[in-house]
Design a protein around this motif. Structure first.
Motif, PDB file in Angstrom:
ATOM      1  N   LYS A   1      -2.166  -2.012  -8.638  1.00 33.86           N
ATOM      2  CA  LYS A   1      -1.752  -1.376  -9.905  1.00 33.86           C
ATOM      3  C   LYS A   1      -2.827  -0.401 -10.369  1.00 33.86           C
ATOM      4  N   GLN A   2      -4.083  -0.814 -10.179  1.00 35.58           N
ATOM      5  CA  GLN A   2      -5.196   0.064 -10.569  1.00 35.58           C
ATOM      6  C   GLN A   2      -5.192   1.343  -9.713  1.00 35.58           C
ATOM      7  N   ALA A   3      -4.868   1.166  -8.433  1.00 38.88           N
ATOM      8  CA  ALA A   3      -4.863   2.315  -7.504  1.00 38.88           C
ATOM      9  C   ALA A   3      -3.809   3.351  -7.890  1.00 38.88           C
ATOM     10  N   VAL A   4      -2.688   2.888  -8.457  1.00 38.58           N
ATOM     11  CA  VAL A   4      -1.628   3.836  -8.829  1.00 38.58           C
ATOM     12  C   VAL A   4      -2.156   4.836  -9.865  1.00 38.58           C
ATOM     13  N   ASP A   5      -3.052   4.371 -10.728  1.00 36.16           N
ATOM     14  CA  ASP A   5      -3.575   5.244 -11.791  1.00 36.16           C
ATOM     15  C   ASP A   5      -4.879   5.946 -11.399  1.00 36.16           C
ATOM     16  N   THR A   6      -5.237   5.885 -10.129  1.00 36.13           N
ATOM     17  CA  THR A   6      -6.487   6.516  -9.661  1.00 36.13           C
ATOM     18  C   THR A   6      -6.156   7.811  -8.915  1.00 36.13           C
ATOM     19  N   GLU A   7      -7.115   8.735  -8.927  1.00 39.73           N
ATOM     20  CA  GLU A   7      -6.921  10.000  -8.200  1.00 39.73           C
ATOM     21  C   GLU A   7      -6.814   9.727  -6.694  1.00 39.73           C
ATOM     22  N   TYR A   8      -6.098  10.620  -5.973  1.00 37.28           N
ATOM     23  CA  TYR A   8      -5.921  10.426  -4.533  1.00 37.28           C
ATOM     24  C   TYR A   8      -7.256  10.292  -3.801  1.00 37.28           C
ATOM     25  N   ASP A   9      -8.247  11.121  -4.196  1.00 35.46           N
ATOM     26  CA  ASP A   9      -9.533  11.111  -3.487  1.00 35.46           C
ATOM     27  C   ASP A   9     -10.254   9.779  -3.639  1.00 35.46           C
ATOM     28  N   SER A  10     -10.023   9.104  -4.762  1.00 34.41           N
ATOM     29  CA  SER A  10     -10.809   7.894  -5.047  1.00 34.41           C
ATOM     30  C   SER A  10     -10.087   6.604  -4.694  1.00 34.41           C
ATOM     31  N   ILE A  11      -8.825   6.697  -4.296  1.00 34.67           N
ATOM     32  CA  ILE A  11      -8.073   5.460  -4.024  1.00 34.67           C
ATOM     33  C   ILE A  11      -8.716   4.658  -2.887  1.00 34.67           C
ATOM     34  N   GLY A  12      -9.143   5.376  -1.845  1.00 34.20           N
ATOM     35  CA  GLY A  12      -9.731   4.708  -0.682  1.00 34.20           C
ATOM     36  C   GLY A  12     -10.863   3.765  -1.066  1.00 34.20           C
ATOM     37  N   GLN A  13     -11.711   4.200  -2.017  1.00 33.04           N
ATOM     38  CA  GLN A  13     -12.877   3.399  -2.422  1.00 33.04           C
ATOM     39  C   GLN A  13     -12.474   2.028  -2.964  1.00 33.04           C
ATOM     40  N   LEU A  14     -11.302   1.978  -3.607  1.00 32.89           N
ATOM     41  CA  LEU A  14     -10.846   0.696  -4.166  1.00 32.89           C
ATOM     42  C   LEU A  14     -10.576  -0.336  -3.070  1.00 32.89           C
ATOM     43  N   PHE A  15     -10.306   0.167  -1.857  1.00 29.03           N
ATOM     44  CA  PHE A  15      -9.961  -0.737  -0.756  1.00 29.03           C
ATOM     45  C   PHE A  15     -11.084  -0.825   0.280  1.00 29.03           C
ATOM     46  N   TYR A  16     -12.296  -0.413  -0.135  1.00 28.97           N
ATOM     47  CA  TYR A  16     -13.405  -0.339   0.811  1.00 28.97           C
ATOM     48  C   TYR A  16     -13.707  -1.693   1.445  1.00 28.97           C
ATOM     49  N   ALA A  17     -13.564  -2.742   0.648  1.00 26.00           N
ATOM     50  CA  ALA A  17     -13.905  -4.084   1.142  1.00 26.00           C
ATOM     51  C   ALA A  17     -12.737  -4.761   1.847  1.00 26.00           C
TER      52      ALA A  17
ATOM     53  N   ILE B   1       0.843  -1.209   0.000  1.00 28.08           N
ATOM     54  CA  ILE B   1       0.000   0.000   0.000  1.00 28.08           C
ATOM     55  C   ILE B   1       0.876   1.256   0.000  1.00 28.08           C
ATOM     56  N   ILE B   2       1.892   1.257   0.859  1.00 30.37           N
ATOM     57  CA  ILE B   2       2.795   2.422   0.905  1.00 30.37           C
ATOM     58  C   ILE B   2       3.541   2.540  -0.433  1.00 30.37           C
ATOM     59  N   THR B   3       3.953   1.381  -0.987  1.00 28.51           N
ATOM     60  CA  THR B   3       4.639   1.395  -2.288  1.00 28.51           C
ATOM     61  C   THR B   3       3.732   1.998  -3.357  1.00 28.51           C
ATOM     62  N   MET B   4       2.462   1.608  -3.328  1.00 30.04           N
ATOM     63  CA  MET B   4       1.502   2.138  -4.305  1.00 30.04           C
ATOM     64  C   MET B   4       1.429   3.672  -4.199  1.00 30.04           C
ATOM     65  N   LEU B   5       1.361   4.174  -2.962  1.00 34.49           N
ATOM     66  CA  LEU B   5       1.295   5.635  -2.777  1.00 34.49           C
ATOM     67  C   LEU B   5       2.599   6.302  -3.228  1.00 34.49           C
ATOM     68  N   ARG B   6       3.711   5.621  -2.986  1.00 33.07           N
ATOM     69  CA  ARG B   6       5.017   6.187  -3.374  1.00 33.07           C
ATOM     70  C   ARG B   6       5.176   6.211  -4.891  1.00 33.07           C
ATOM     71  N   LEU B   7       4.694   5.148  -5.546  1.00 33.35           N
ATOM     72  CA  LEU B   7       4.767   5.127  -7.015  1.00 33.35           C
ATOM     73  C   LEU B   7       3.925   6.262  -7.592  1.00 33.35           C
ATOM     74  N   LYS B   8       2.764   6.461  -6.973  1.00 31.61           N
ATOM     75  CA  LYS B   8       1.876   7.518  -7.462  1.00 31.61           C
ATOM     76  C   LYS B   8       2.508   8.898  -7.224  1.00 31.61           C
ATOM     77  N   PHE B   9       3.074   9.079  -6.049  1.00 33.54           N
ATOM     78  CA  PHE B   9       3.674  10.374  -5.694  1.00 33.54           C
ATOM     79  C   PHE B   9       4.868  10.703  -6.591  1.00 33.54           C
ATOM     80  N   THR B  10       5.688   9.673  -6.860  1.00 33.82           N
ATOM     81  CA  THR B  10       6.895   9.928  -7.664  1.00 33.82           C
ATOM     82  C   THR B  10       6.623   9.807  -9.164  1.00 33.82           C
ATOM     83  N   GLU B  11       5.357   9.526  -9.513  1.00 33.15           N
ATOM     84  CA  GLU B  11       4.935   9.352 -10.917  1.00 33.15           C
ATOM     85  C   GLU B  11       5.812   8.312 -11.614  1.00 33.15           C
ATOM     86  N   SER B  12       6.129   7.262 -10.880  1.00 30.92           N
ATOM     87  CA  SER B  12       6.980   6.202 -11.434  1.00 30.92           C
ATOM     88  C   SER B  12       6.159   5.279 -12.337  1.00 30.92           C
TER      89      SER B  12
END
Lengths: 344, 205
Positions: free
Chosen positions: A244-260, A215-226
């Motif tokens: 992988k899908q979360a990396v390409d999602t907006e910050y506001d919507s990432i949480g919804q992907l992990f709702y379950a 999860i932290i890696t996903m946020l780091r990839l998104k932040f560094t645009e890797s």
């Protein structure tokens, strides 16, 4: 192993099961319960963070097992904390009856040493002997191992990791690939060993750790645009496709992907903080809290290795927190930043 | 100076030429001084906000780095940063401002600044390194401007001294010498006339 990696159905709500009692650990569990009372409470850590100066912060823990550090420099402080960690690990080794568990936790240092040694090997630097001595492998053999390519001396799991890491580096000359391969090998080794030991607790612990790292890696990839996507570790409860899908999602919507999943709060709080504050403090703090929550569930066990392992990890976290607060105080960092990191 | 001077007409002519040259030099150097001052003020105006930006960025980098370092295990710290992958080279070209040779810096960077895996490192390390990478542009611009300002200031100080020397020492001394020679020559002339008059009186007597 492959079956374990493919089976992703979550059969728990927040934390996976921790397994049953093991009555051989009666003394160890009781000893750990007593030691847990001596740990620094959260309120003291908050007081340290709120202290005006480094000396005042150090004074807050002067009555604990941490020796008074007010007059020490950061380098001396680091040595004190390393010594503290060493004695903790020695105590853990004494309390654990199953030597295989001690060995498993010592491999953390072996893999850390390998990251450094392989980097030095591929960049033609001297291998040296300045490695952590708390692993299963003696750092003095590293020069012989890497110069004569006697990787079999490292043991099968590390040998495979080292060979793959070297091969991966020479494929595209990317030094990060060494870490990715070794991280992956370490994650696989942990899960495999836990499954081999049939330890429900260790399997859950390593799976949670992998998920939190991912999860932290996903946020780091998104932040560094890797563009890197092959850096997620296998063996967690969360599917890698979702990450992988979360990396390409907006910050506001990432949480919804992990709702379950049990990580909804970590992801939503962490992603929002990264989006607004450009910092991972909240995400890291929330993931540490989640892991602590899992470790705290070992209080339900009367006797077993689970409380001992939980104590080791909680105490290591405490040492890191003390280092963080004192370093921050010594460098006059903002109080809010420290409180955000320690979670208040 | 006046005491050592030869009171001759040749010397008078030579000194007059030197005064004219010194006056012209003084005027040119004054203009140069004013222009350097103007350029220096312009650069100083640029440096002030740039330095604030750089200091802020570097402070932020240090803060983040401290946090990352403190929240990671020492062996992970060591392995993650020991072999950097970002290569940085600096090219220096030279240009002239008011005949002062000043450097112009251009950077060339290649490779990724993030040179480690994600499992054992803190996200704050990414923030620190990216912040440092961003600070490089401003840092190099600041270095270039500060060096230009330093060189211009040195040149300004030197030019001001030259102007002051010409204005307060060289030209007044030359003028004093001219006056001295002029007076000496006039006195010799009067002396000569009076001597001739005396000789005339003797011959007539």
């Amino acid at each position: 192993m492959m079956l374990r990696l493919k089976a992703k159905a979550l059969d728990f709500y927040t934390y996976p099961p921790i397994g049953g009692d093991d009555w051989r650990y009666g003394y160890a569990a009781a000893r750990v319960r007593a030691l847990q009372t001596q740990m620094i409470p959260k309120s003291t850590l908050v007081d340290m963070a709120n202290a005006g100066t480094f000396e005042q912060a150090a004074e807050s823990i002067s009555t604990t097992e941490y020796i008074p550090v007010a007059s020490k420099t950061l380098a001396e402080l680091e040595q004190v904390l390393i010594a503290q960690r060493r004695s903790l690990r020695e105590q853990f080794a004494r309390l654990m009856i199953d030597n295989s568990i001690v060995k498993l936790f010592k491999t953390r240092d072996d893999f850390a040493n390998m990251r450094l040694a392989v980097r030095r090997r591929v960049t033609d630097k001297a291998i040296g002997t300045d490695y952590s001595s708390q692993g299963n492998l003696n750092p003095e053999i590293f020069e012989e191992v890497f110069e004569q390519e006697k990787y079999e001396l490292l043991g099968e799991h590390i040998q495979n990791a080292v060979e793959q890491a070297i091969l991966a580096y020479y494929t595209d000359r990317d030094i990060c690939r060494i870490d990715h391969i070794i991280d992956r090998a370490q994650a696989e080794y942990n899960i495999q060993t836990a499954l081999k030991m049939k330890s429900e607790f260790l399997t859950g612990l390593f799976s949670i750790k992998i998920d939190l790292t991912n999860i932290i890696t996903m946020l780091r990839l998104k932040f560094t645009e890797s563009e890197k996507r092959k850096v997620f570790l296998p063996g967690g409860y969360i599917e890698i496709e979702r990450l992988k899908q979360a990396v390409d999602t907006e910050y506001d919507s990432i949480g919804q992907l992990f709702y379950a999943t049990p990580y909804y709060r970590i992801v939503s709080v962490g992603a929002n903080y990264v989006g607004t504050e450009k910092s991972f403090l909240k995400a890291e703090q929330a993931s540490e809290n989640h892991l602590s929550g899992y470790l705290n569930t070992t209080s339900q066990i009367t006797s077993g290795p689970q409380p001992v392992i939980a104590y080791l990890l909680q105490k290591e976290k405490e040492i890191r927190t003390v280092r963080l607060i004192l370093t921050a105080k010594k460098n006059l960092l903002d109080k809010k930043m420290i409180l955000d990191r320690i979670g208040e | 100076m006046a005491a050592n001077v030869n009171a001759t007409r040749m010397e008078l002519l030579r000194l007059r030429k030197r005064v004219a040259l010194a006056s012209r030099g003084h005027r040119l150097l004054s203009d140069k001084r004013d222009e350097i001052s103007r350029q220096l003020v312009q650069i100083a105006k640029l440096i002030q906000p740039l330095r604030k930006t750089v200091e802020q960025k570097l402070l932020e980098t240090c803060r983040r780095f401290m946090l990352a370092r403190a929240s990671m295990e020492p062996e992970d710290n060591k392995s993650s940063l020991e072999i950097p992958t970002k290569k940085f080279s600096l090219a220096v070209k030279f240009s002239t401002i008011m005949n002062v040779t000043v450097p112009q810096l251009t950077k060339e960077m290649e490779g990724q600044i993030i040179c480690y895996g994600f499992a054992t490192t803190s996200g704050e390390l990414d923030v620190a390194l990216l912040s440092l990478e961003q600070a490089f542009d401003s840092l190099i611009e600041l270095a270039e401007k500060e060096k230009q300002a330093y060189l211009l200031a040195t040149e300004l100080q030197m030019t001001r001294r030259r102007v002051n020397v010409l204005e307060h020492i060289v030209i007044p001394e030359l003028k004093q010498s001219i006056r001295y020679i002029f007076d000496k020559l006039a006195e010799a002339e009067r002396d000569n006339i009076s001597r001739l008059m005396k000789i005339t009186d003797i011959i007539r007597g």
